[in-house]
Design a protein around this motif. Structure first.
Motif, PDB file in Angstrom:
ATOM      1  N   ALA A  63      41.534   8.563 -36.786  1.00 25.02           N
ATOM      2  CA  ALA A  63      41.426   8.862 -38.221  1.00 25.02           C
ATOM      3  C   ALA A  63      42.003   7.678 -38.998  1.00 25.02           C
ATOM      4  CB  ALA A  63      42.202  10.126 -38.544  1.00 25.02           C
ATOM      5  N   PRO A  64      41.629   7.541 -40.290  1.00 24.03           N
ATOM      6  CA  PRO A  64      42.248   6.494 -41.101  1.00 24.03           C
ATOM      7  C   PRO A  64      43.772   6.648 -41.038  1.00 24.03           C
ATOM      8  CG  PRO A  64      40.465   7.570 -42.309  1.00 24.03           C
ATOM      9  CD  PRO A  64      40.652   8.354 -41.046  1.00 24.03           C
ATOM     10  N   GLY A  65      44.470   5.526 -40.903  1.00 24.35           N
ATOM     11  CA  GLY A  65      45.939   5.596 -40.843  1.00 24.35           C
ATOM     12  C   GLY A  65      46.478   5.755 -39.434  1.00 24.35           C
ATOM     13  N   GLU A  66      45.609   6.059 -38.450  1.00 19.67           N
ATOM     14  CA  GLU A  66      46.080   6.095 -37.061  1.00 19.67           C
ATOM     15  C   GLU A  66      46.109   4.667 -36.498  1.00 19.67           C
ATOM     16  OE1 GLU A  66      45.081  10.680 -35.735  1.00 19.67           O
ATOM     17  OE2 GLU A  66      43.803   9.110 -34.933  1.00 19.67           O
ATOM     18  N   ASP A  67      46.303   4.555 -35.169  1.00 16.26           N
ATOM     19  CA  ASP A  67      46.650   3.261 -34.574  1.00 16.26           C
ATOM     20  C   ASP A  67      45.464   2.440 -34.052  1.00 16.26           C
ATOM     21  OD1 ASP A  67      46.228   5.226 -32.686  1.00 16.26           O
ATOM     22  OD2 ASP A  67      47.737   4.483 -31.285  1.00 16.26           O
ATOM     23  N   LEU A  68      44.265   2.633 -34.626  1.00 13.42           N
ATOM     24  CA  LEU A  68      43.095   1.886 -34.137  1.00 13.42           C
ATOM     25  C   LEU A  68      43.355   0.373 -34.084  1.00 13.42           C
ATOM     26  CD1 LEU A  68      40.081   1.593 -33.343  1.00 13.42           C
ATOM     27  CD2 LEU A  68      39.529   1.660 -35.781  1.00 13.42           C
ATOM     28  N   ASP A  69      43.882  -0.180 -35.164  1.00 16.08           N
ATOM     29  CA  ASP A  69      44.024  -1.642 -35.226  1.00 16.08           C
ATOM     30  C   ASP A  69      45.089  -2.181 -34.280  1.00 16.08           C
ATOM     31  OD1 ASP A  69      42.000  -1.789 -37.029  1.00 16.08           O
ATOM     32  OD2 ASP A  69      43.334  -1.647 -38.775  1.00 16.08           O
ATOM     33  N   ARG A  70      46.140  -1.379 -34.085  1.00 18.71           N
ATOM     34  CA  ARG A  70      47.208  -1.917 -33.232  1.00 18.71           C
ATOM     35  C   ARG A  70      47.142  -1.378 -31.799  1.00 18.71           C
ATOM     36  NH1 ARG A  70      52.600   0.659 -33.132  1.00 18.71           N
ATOM     37  NH2 ARG A  70      52.334   2.827 -33.715  1.00 18.71           N
ATOM     38  N   TYR A  71      46.089  -0.625 -31.474  1.00 20.90           N
ATOM     39  CA  TYR A  71      45.957  -0.094 -30.111  1.00 20.90           C
ATOM     40  C   TYR A  71      46.004  -1.274 -29.139  1.00 20.90           C
ATOM     41  CZ  TYR A  71      44.649   3.069 -26.403  1.00 20.90           C
ATOM     42  OH  TYR A  71      44.680   3.828 -25.254  1.00 20.90           O
ATOM     43  N   PRO A  72      46.814  -1.178 -28.057  1.00 19.23           N
ATOM     44  CA  PRO A  72      46.992  -2.360 -27.197  1.00 19.23           C
ATOM     45  C   PRO A  72      45.712  -2.754 -26.462  1.00 19.23           C
ATOM     46  CG  PRO A  72      48.022  -0.423 -26.204  1.00 19.23           C
ATOM     47  CD  PRO A  72      47.564  -0.012 -27.580  1.00 19.23           C
ATOM     48  N   ARG A  73      45.518  -4.044 -26.336  1.00 23.75           N
ATOM     49  CA  ARG A  73      44.313  -4.566 -25.675  1.00 23.75           C
ATOM     50  C   ARG A  73      44.698  -5.770 -24.805  1.00 23.75           C
ATOM     51  NH1 ARG A  73      42.973  -2.715 -30.906  1.00 23.75           N
ATOM     52  NH2 ARG A  73      40.855  -1.949 -31.216  1.00 23.75           N
ATOM     53  N   ASN A  74      44.107  -5.869 -23.627  1.00 19.64           N
ATOM     54  CA  ASN A  74      44.294  -7.054 -22.783  1.00 19.64           C
ATOM     55  C   ASN A  74      43.143  -7.114 -21.777  1.00 19.64           C
ATOM     56  OD1 ASN A  74      45.032  -9.096 -21.048  1.00 19.64           O
ATOM     57  ND2 ASN A  74      47.197  -8.515 -20.955  1.00 19.64           N
ATOM     58  N   PHE A  75      42.016  -7.639 -22.245  1.00 19.82           N
ATOM     59  CA  PHE A  75      40.806  -7.562 -21.417  1.00 19.82           C
ATOM     60  C   PHE A  75      40.934  -8.365 -20.125  1.00 19.82           C
ATOM     61  CE2 PHE A  75      36.578  -8.779 -19.979  1.00 19.82           C
ATOM     62  CZ  PHE A  75      36.067  -7.512 -19.747  1.00 19.82           C
ATOM     63  N   GLU A  76      41.575  -9.537 -20.180  1.00 14.75           N
ATOM     64  CA  GLU A  76      41.651 -10.384 -18.963  1.00 14.75           C
ATOM     65  C   GLU A  76      42.371  -9.625 -17.845  1.00 14.75           C
ATOM     66  OE1 GLU A  76      42.119 -11.637 -22.058  1.00 14.75           O
ATOM     67  OE2 GLU A  76      40.134 -12.600 -21.964  1.00 14.75           O
ATOM     68  N   ARG A  77      43.482  -8.994 -18.233  1.00 15.08           N
ATOM     69  CA  ARG A  77      44.247  -8.233 -17.240  1.00 15.08           C
ATOM     70  C   ARG A  77      43.415  -7.052 -16.721  1.00 15.08           C
ATOM     71  NH1 ARG A  77      47.525  -3.954 -17.733  1.00 15.08           N
ATOM     72  NH2 ARG A  77      49.059  -3.646 -16.086  1.00 15.08           N
ATOM     73  N   ASP A  78      42.777  -6.330 -17.639  1.00 18.66           N
ATOM     74  CA  ASP A  78      41.952  -5.174 -17.249  1.00 18.66           C
ATOM     75  C   ASP A  78      40.845  -5.594 -16.279  1.00 18.66           C
ATOM     76  OD1 ASP A  78      43.461  -3.604 -18.919  1.00 18.66           O
ATOM     77  OD2 ASP A  78      41.937  -3.417 -20.484  1.00 18.66           O
ATOM     78  N   GLU A  79      40.225  -6.717 -16.593  1.00 26.20           N
ATOM     79  CA  GLU A  79      39.104  -7.189 -15.780  1.00 26.20           C
ATOM     80  C   GLU A  79      39.533  -7.394 -14.328  1.00 26.20           C
ATOM     81  OE1 GLU A  79      37.455 -10.835 -17.322  1.00 26.20           O
ATOM     82  OE2 GLU A  79      36.219 -11.115 -15.550  1.00 26.20           O
ATOM     83  N   LYS A  80      40.712  -7.996 -14.172  1.00 25.14           N
ATOM     84  CA  LYS A  80      41.214  -8.270 -12.825  1.00 25.14           C
ATOM     85  C   LYS A  80      41.517  -6.955 -12.090  1.00 25.14           C
ATOM     86  CE  LYS A  80      44.469 -11.118 -10.313  1.00 25.14           C
ATOM     87  NZ  LYS A  80      44.475 -10.060  -9.312  1.00 25.14           N
ATOM     88  N   LEU A  81      42.155  -6.021 -12.806  1.00 27.17           N
ATOM     89  CA  LEU A  81      42.509  -4.739 -12.176  1.00 27.17           C
ATOM     90  C   LEU A  81      41.259  -3.971 -11.738  1.00 27.17           C
ATOM     91  CD1 LEU A  81      45.350  -3.602 -14.614  1.00 27.17           C
ATOM     92  CD2 LEU A  81      45.614  -4.164 -12.181  1.00 27.17           C
ATOM     93  N   VAL A  82      40.258  -3.963 -12.603  1.00 26.55           N
ATOM     94  CA  VAL A  82      39.021  -3.225 -12.286  1.00 26.55           C
ATOM     95  C   VAL A  82      38.328  -3.871 -11.080  1.00 26.55           C
ATOM     96  CG1 VAL A  82      36.733  -2.579 -13.151  1.00 26.55           C
ATOM     97  CG2 VAL A  82      38.723  -2.366 -14.645  1.00 26.55           C
ATOM     98  N   ALA A  83      38.299  -5.205 -11.060  1.00 28.09           N
ATOM     99  CA  ALA A  83      37.675  -5.910  -9.923  1.00 28.09           C
ATOM    100  C   ALA A  83      38.450  -5.612  -8.634  1.00 28.09           C
ATOM    101  CB  ALA A  83      37.633  -7.408 -10.194  1.00 28.09           C
TER     102      ALA A  83
END
Ligand code: AMP
Length: 281
Positions: A63-83
């Motif tokens: 919803a507006p005002g929730e944490d969409l913008d600051r939700y944590p992201r780290n694609f490089e790390r995720d990519e390695k874990l998924v692989a």
């Protein structure tokens, strides 16, 4: 492992895999992966020939005002874990890919999305069911995995799959926890060290309720009262809800006579955490 950024790319691979007679598994996530997500991959892998992990911070479930913008992201790390966990593809679209200009179609599961978390987050579940319906549709998956940690979400998705005739086997995997009982969550990264120390109160409170049930207490009001009393002992923690609900339809219970769920959401500082335990299933 391949990374698919667009719907046409995804469709091409799905088409080829289906043409080769391969079954498809899907693990939908918002990324910033932890052992809870990875356990979903491990549970799904043996049940399909090709496994896709989607990583998409879905704007419609915030919803507006929730944490969409600051939700944590780290694609490089995720990519390695998924692989490392042997998935075949990551579907990693951007917002525009999933929600074109003028988007106005939502999937709403009546009655299950307006209780528990839906009281505080009234538009959350329609965002979840909409994106999961889109992912089921796009990936044509045979099997998909979700975590028990989001119990309400699993019920909504099962209902939606049944109601919309998605031919998908839904796996619900156990909640993976830190050593002190805190359910793993990408949002745990918001907690300061002090808040992190307080955060296990939610699980401890639910365990207290579970122990009361095991000792023979079936008065849901008394169990709730005891859980709330316990949660209030920790400074900086406030209860959003602590409820005793029917495990099948999330109805608030007065007496526990069959499968039930003790479900809770608390604020630890400005971070909202959720968890649940199942009774008698
Ligand atoms: P999220 O990225 O938070 O949207 O979660 C993606 C999927 O992982 C959902 O099906 C969640 O229920 C599941 N999940 C999140 N945390 C856990 C956990 N601690 N244990 C098991 N599954 C989890």
């Amino acid at each position: 492992m391949i990374i698919l950024r667009t719907v046409p790319e995804l469709r091409t691979f799905i088409h080829d895999w289906q043409h080769q007679g391969q079954t498809i598994g899907l693990v939908p996530t918002m990324g910033y992966l932890h052992d809870g997500h990875l356990s979903l991959i491990d549970h799904t892998k043996p049940n399909c020939d090709r496994l896709i992990v989607s990583i998409f911070v879905n704007p419609t479930q915030f919803a507006p005002g929730e944490d969409l913008d600051r939700y944590p992201r780290n694609f490089e790390r995720d990519e390695k874990l998924v692989a490392d966990h042997g998935a075949h593809a990551i579907f990693y679209p951007d917002s525009k890919e999933m929600y074109s200009d003028g988007f106005r179609t939502f999937v709403i599961v009546e009655g299950l999305g307006n209780v528990l978390c839906g009281r505080t987050r009234p538009t959350h579940f329609r965002g979840v069911t909409t994106i999961v319906a889109k992912l089921f549709h796009l990936t044509r998956c045979d099997v998909a995995a979700f975590g028990q940690k989001d119990y309400q979400q699993t019920l909504l998705i099962r209902r939606m799959a049944e109601d919309l005739n998605f031919d998908v086997q839904i796996l619900v995997c156990p909640t993976v926890r830190e050593a002190d009982g805190l359910a793993m969550s990408s949002r745990n990264s918001y907690l300061s060290p002090e808040e992190r120390g307080r955060a296990p109160i939610l699980y401890n409170t639910l365990i207290k309720g579970q122990q009361l049930c095991l000792a023979g207490e079936n008065d849901a009001g008394k169990i709730k009262q005891e859980m709330k009393k316990m949660a209030k002992t920790i400074p900086g923690v406030s209860v959003d809800y602590l409820e005793v609900v029917d495990a099948n339809d999330l109805r608030t219970l007065q007496k526990i006579t069959g499968p039930a769920v003790l479900a809770g959401a608390v604020w630890v500082g400005s971070t909202r955490l959720i968890d649940n335990v199942i009774i008698g299933a």
